[in-house]
Design a protein around this motif. Structure first.
Motif, PDB file in Angstrom:
ATOM      1  N   ASP A   1      42.811  44.131  59.833  1.00 29.00           N
ATOM      2  CA  ASP A   1      42.674  45.350  59.056  1.00 29.00           C
ATOM      3  C   ASP A   1      43.984  45.754  58.454  1.00 29.00           C
ATOM      4  O   ASP A   1      44.393  46.751  57.910  1.00 29.00           O
ATOM      5  CB  ASP A   1      42.168  46.546  59.501  1.00 29.00           C
ATOM      6  CG  ASP A   1      42.860  46.887  60.899  1.00 29.00           C
ATOM      7  OD1 ASP A   1      43.976  46.101  61.119  1.00 29.00           O
ATOM      8  OD2 ASP A   1      42.295  47.746  61.567  1.00 29.00           O
TER       9      ASP A   1
ATOM     10  N   TYR B   1      42.436  47.942  42.967  1.00 28.49           N
ATOM     11  CA  TYR B   1      42.101  46.651  43.388  1.00 28.49           C
ATOM     12  C   TYR B   1      42.836  46.185  44.503  1.00 28.49           C
ATOM     13  O   TYR B   1      44.128  46.167  44.087  1.00 28.49           O
ATOM     14  CB  TYR B   1      41.909  45.933  42.261  1.00 28.49           C
ATOM     15  CG  TYR B   1      40.533  46.219  41.148  1.00 28.49           C
ATOM     16  CD1 TYR B   1      39.723  45.641  41.324  1.00 28.49           C
ATOM     17  CD2 TYR B   1      40.971  47.120  40.212  1.00 28.49           C
ATOM     18  CE1 TYR B   1      38.528  45.835  40.365  1.00 28.49           C
ATOM     19  CE2 TYR B   1      39.972  47.418  39.256  1.00 28.49           C
ATOM     20  CZ  TYR B   1      38.619  46.678  39.570  1.00 28.49           C
ATOM     21  OH  TYR B   1      37.674  47.125  38.928  1.00 28.49           O
ATOM     22  N   ASN B   2      42.187  45.596  45.420  1.00 29.15           N
ATOM     23  CA  ASN B   2      42.829  44.669  46.298  1.00 29.15           C
ATOM     24  C   ASN B   2      43.123  43.302  45.687  1.00 29.15           C
ATOM     25  O   ASN B   2      42.210  42.881  44.643  1.00 29.15           O
ATOM     26  CB  ASN B   2      42.029  44.394  47.691  1.00 29.15           C
ATOM     27  CG  ASN B   2      41.232  45.841  48.094  1.00 29.15           C
ATOM     28  OD1 ASN B   2      42.062  46.880  48.175  1.00 29.15           O
ATOM     29  ND2 ASN B   2      40.061  45.655  48.551  1.00 29.15           N
TER      30      ASN B   2
ATOM     31  N   HIS C   1      36.089  34.841  41.023  1.00 32.43           N
ATOM     32  CA  HIS C   1      36.798  35.848  41.410  1.00 32.43           C
ATOM     33  C   HIS C   1      38.274  35.818  40.767  1.00 32.43           C
ATOM     34  O   HIS C   1      39.259  36.487  41.140  1.00 32.43           O
ATOM     35  CB  HIS C   1      36.758  36.231  42.711  1.00 32.43           C
ATOM     36  CG  HIS C   1      35.316  36.517  43.380  1.00 32.43           C
ATOM     37  ND1 HIS C   1      34.558  37.428  42.809  1.00 32.43           N
ATOM     38  CD2 HIS C   1      34.513  35.616  44.020  1.00 32.43           C
ATOM     39  CE1 HIS C   1      33.418  37.133  43.226  1.00 32.43           C
ATOM     40  NE2 HIS C   1      33.476  36.471  44.194  1.00 32.43           N
TER      41      HIS C   1
ATOM     42  N   ALA D   1      39.932  38.726  56.373  1.00 34.48           N
ATOM     43  CA  ALA D   1      39.229  39.908  56.794  1.00 34.48           C
ATOM     44  C   ALA D   1      39.076  40.114  58.173  1.00 34.48           C
ATOM     45  O   ALA D   1      38.670  41.255  58.797  1.00 34.48           O
ATOM     46  CB  ALA D   1      37.479  39.578  56.308  1.00 34.48           C
TER      47      ALA D   1
ATOM     48  N   ASN E   1      46.077  50.890  48.723  1.00 36.42           N
ATOM     49  CA  ASN E   1      45.891  52.124  49.406  1.00 36.42           C
ATOM     50  C   ASN E   1      47.405  53.031  49.171  1.00 36.42           C
ATOM     51  O   ASN E   1      48.104  52.137  48.669  1.00 36.42           O
ATOM     52  CB  ASN E   1      45.730  52.229  50.838  1.00 36.42           C
ATOM     53  CG  ASN E   1      46.440  51.373  51.617  1.00 36.42           C
ATOM     54  OD1 ASN E   1      47.848  51.345  51.478  1.00 36.42           O
ATOM     55  ND2 ASN E   1      45.928  50.511  52.707  1.00 36.42           N
TER      56      ASN E   1
ATOM     57  N   ARG F   1      45.896  45.156  50.566  1.00 34.42           N
ATOM     58  CA  ARG F   1      44.773  46.177  49.958  1.00 34.42           C
ATOM     59  C   ARG F   1      45.331  47.390  49.440  1.00 34.42           C
ATOM     60  O   ARG F   1      46.486  47.655  49.681  1.00 34.42           O
ATOM     61  CB  ARG F   1      44.199  46.575  51.640  1.00 34.42           C
ATOM     62  CG  ARG F   1      43.403  45.706  52.347  1.00 34.42           C
ATOM     63  CD  ARG F   1      42.882  46.208  53.391  1.00 34.42           C
ATOM     64  NE  ARG F   1      41.687  45.312  54.051  1.00 34.42           N
ATOM     65  CZ  ARG F   1      41.852  44.348  55.032  1.00 34.42           C
ATOM     66  NH1 ARG F   1      43.097  44.315  55.280  1.00 34.42           N
ATOM     67  NH2 ARG F   1      40.686  43.537  55.282  1.00 34.42           N
TER      68      ARG F   1
ATOM     69  N   VAL G   1      32.891  42.235  46.105  1.00 33.28           N
ATOM     70  CA  VAL G   1      31.918  43.358  46.143  1.00 33.28           C
ATOM     71  C   VAL G   1      32.808  44.544  46.829  1.00 33.28           C
ATOM     72  O   VAL G   1      32.679  45.538  46.806  1.00 33.28           O
ATOM     73  CB  VAL G   1      30.752  43.296  47.213  1.00 33.28           C
ATOM     74  CG1 VAL G   1      29.690  42.431  46.537  1.00 33.28           C
ATOM     75  CG2 VAL G   1      31.136  42.656  48.702  1.00 33.28           C
ATOM     76  N   ASP G   2      33.899  44.248  47.581  1.00 33.20           N
ATOM     77  CA  ASP G   2      34.795  44.921  48.113  1.00 33.20           C
ATOM     78  C   ASP G   2      36.103  45.358  47.228  1.00 33.20           C
ATOM     79  O   ASP G   2      37.168  45.883  47.650  1.00 33.20           O
ATOM     80  CB  ASP G   2      35.470  44.447  49.459  1.00 33.20           C
ATOM     81  CG  ASP G   2      36.173  43.653  49.334  1.00 33.20           C
ATOM     82  OD1 ASP G   2      36.287  42.842  48.242  1.00 33.20           O
ATOM     83  OD2 ASP G   2      36.884  42.957  50.397  1.00 33.20           O
ATOM     84  N   ASN G   3      35.890  45.027  45.842  1.00 39.34           N
ATOM     85  CA  ASN G   3      37.108  45.331  44.865  1.00 39.34           C
ATOM     86  C   ASN G   3      38.089  44.476  45.252  1.00 39.34           C
ATOM     87  O   ASN G   3      39.491  44.831  44.709  1.00 39.34           O
ATOM     88  CB  ASN G   3      37.537  46.830  44.897  1.00 39.34           C
ATOM     89  CG  ASN G   3      36.784  47.500  43.729  1.00 39.34           C
ATOM     90  OD1 ASN G   3      35.920  47.016  43.159  1.00 39.34           O
ATOM     91  ND2 ASN G   3      37.330  48.465  43.220  1.00 39.34           N
ATOM     92  N   THR G   4      38.158  43.099  45.497  1.00 40.75           N
ATOM     93  CA  THR G   4      39.086  42.427  45.808  1.00 40.75           C
ATOM     94  C   THR G   4      39.103  41.207  44.796  1.00 40.75           C
ATOM     95  O   THR G   4      37.933  40.648  44.278  1.00 40.75           O
ATOM     96  CB  THR G   4      39.238  41.332  47.404  1.00 40.75           C
ATOM     97  OG1 THR G   4      39.154  42.429  48.223  1.00 40.75           O
ATOM     98  CG2 THR G   4      39.993  40.451  47.367  1.00 40.75           C
TER      99      THR G   4
END
Length: 366
Positions: free
Chosen positions: A209, A186-187, A125, A206, A240, A238, A86-89
């Motif tokens: 951070d 994507y992470n 996944h 998780a 970014n 992650r 759900v968090d694009n991992t």
């Protein structure tokens, strides 16, 4: 001769125009510089640098699409979207024919997910990045999420002995590919296929951070101590602007350290001033949870993964991976009352020979 009123007015107007032009030019220089200074001070250097990345990202994706015969990005996006949490991992691993063959590393890798605690559900996944056609065919037979990563003029199918020319091409191709995954948003948890998954690591990952979390060959108990020797076989990254810049820097650093593989180069650049400048946050993972042959996890109740690191050669890896699987099965088969009192220990290494430069000091983390 006295200057006429008309001449004086013309010269006054010219002076006014020159003054206005000077003010305009000065404002054109001062205002952007001030804006940049304020942006960097209050928003941050990575965001400022990242604001220029969109054209770069488009160019990277265009280059990648061409190298993948025009459909690579769309196909990759489709595979990642299907597998993402759900968090694009996503969970990623790479595979070639030698490791994908029946009875080889791939089978043990998948088996570990099935016999681990709360790990079988993670298989949906997992994306297998196949480095050659045979590996891709084998993946499609065994698994649902497969992606064929093509490299023109290179055959990655056979076993690539550690530090050979083809081995170096393969690991650097992987770093460049992982950068693309970050670029498209994507992470990822990257895992070598010789990492056995025995417990879901996502909740632990998780809790931090950090932008970049990575396993270690040896861990001294301090997750912020860069003297720990990192191992690129397991990492959580992650997506970014900081990690995109970092992976670009990492890939380009291969030219500064010719003849070294990605992990050794990372051990050099992890303390580089550039990474501090972009603001990358870095966390080292304890071997009590992410262990390996170099430094096995000492606690079966905490272990998440076990890696056949510090081991050269497919035959030796397979032998000791099977021992790791057997030890885990024996632990899982113990009654709860015995698990609380029985001190389970890994029997490795059996065939693998730990290099003399590695000192197996105990992991003192909690």
């Amino acid at each position: 001769m006295a200057m006429s009123r008309f001449q004086r007015r013309m010269e006054e107007k010219a002076a006014t125009r020159m003054f206005a032009l000077g003010v305009f030019v000065l404002a054109g220089i001062v205002f952007p510089c001030t804006a940049i200074f304020v942006y960097v001070q209050f928003i941050g250097l990575p965001a400022f640098v990242g604001s220029f990345l969109h054209p770069m990202e488009a160019a990277i994706n265009e280059r990648f699409a061409k190298s993948e015969q025009g459909s690579g990005v769309l196909e990759l996006r489709s595979v990642l979207e299907k597998a993402a949490m759900v968090d694009n991992t996503v969970i990623l691993t790479t595979l070639n024919e030698a490791w994908a063959a029946p009875g080889s590393v791939f089978d043990l890798f998948l088996e570990s997910f099935r016999i681990g605690e709360h790990t079988s559900g993670l298989l949906k996944h997992l994306v297998i990045i196949a480095l050659d056609e045979k590996a891709y065919e084998r993946c499609k037979f065994k698994h649902v999420n497969c992606y064929a990563l093509k490299t023109e003029g290179v055959d990655f199918s056979a076993e690539k002995r550690f530090m050979t020319a083809d081995y170096l091409k393969m690991v650097w191709r992987r770093i460049d590919f992982l950068r693309i995954v970050l670029e498209i948003g994507y992470n990822f948890i990257f895992t070598d296929a010789d990492v056995m998954w025995f417990r879901d690591p996502v909740p632990f990952l998780a809790t931090h951070d950090s932008d970049f979390q990575i396993a270690c060959d040896l861990f001294n108990g301090d997750p912020d101590d860069m003297s720990n020797r990192v191992n690129g076989g397991f990492k959580f990254v992650r997506s970014n602007e900081r990690t995109k810049l970092f992976y670009k820097f990492w890939y380009e650093s291969r030219d500064s350290y010719p003849g070294l593989h990605d992990q050794d180069v990372l051990n050099f650049i992890k303390v580089d001033q550039y990474l501090r400048d972009v603001g990358l946050t870095f966390k080292l993972l304890p071997t009590v949870k992410f262990g390996g042959i170099c430094q096995p996890s000492r606690d079966f109740d905490q272990v998440c993964t076990m890696h056949a690191n510090c081991c050269v050669g497919l035959v030796d890896k397979l032998n000791d991976l099977r021992v790791i699987i057997e030890d885990w099965r024996m632990y899982r088969g113990l009654p709860v009352s015995l698990k609380n009192t029985h001190q389970s220990k890994w029997r490795i290494p059996q065939k693998c020979r730990i290099p003399t430069i590695i000192t197996r000091t105990p992991d003192i983390s909690n």
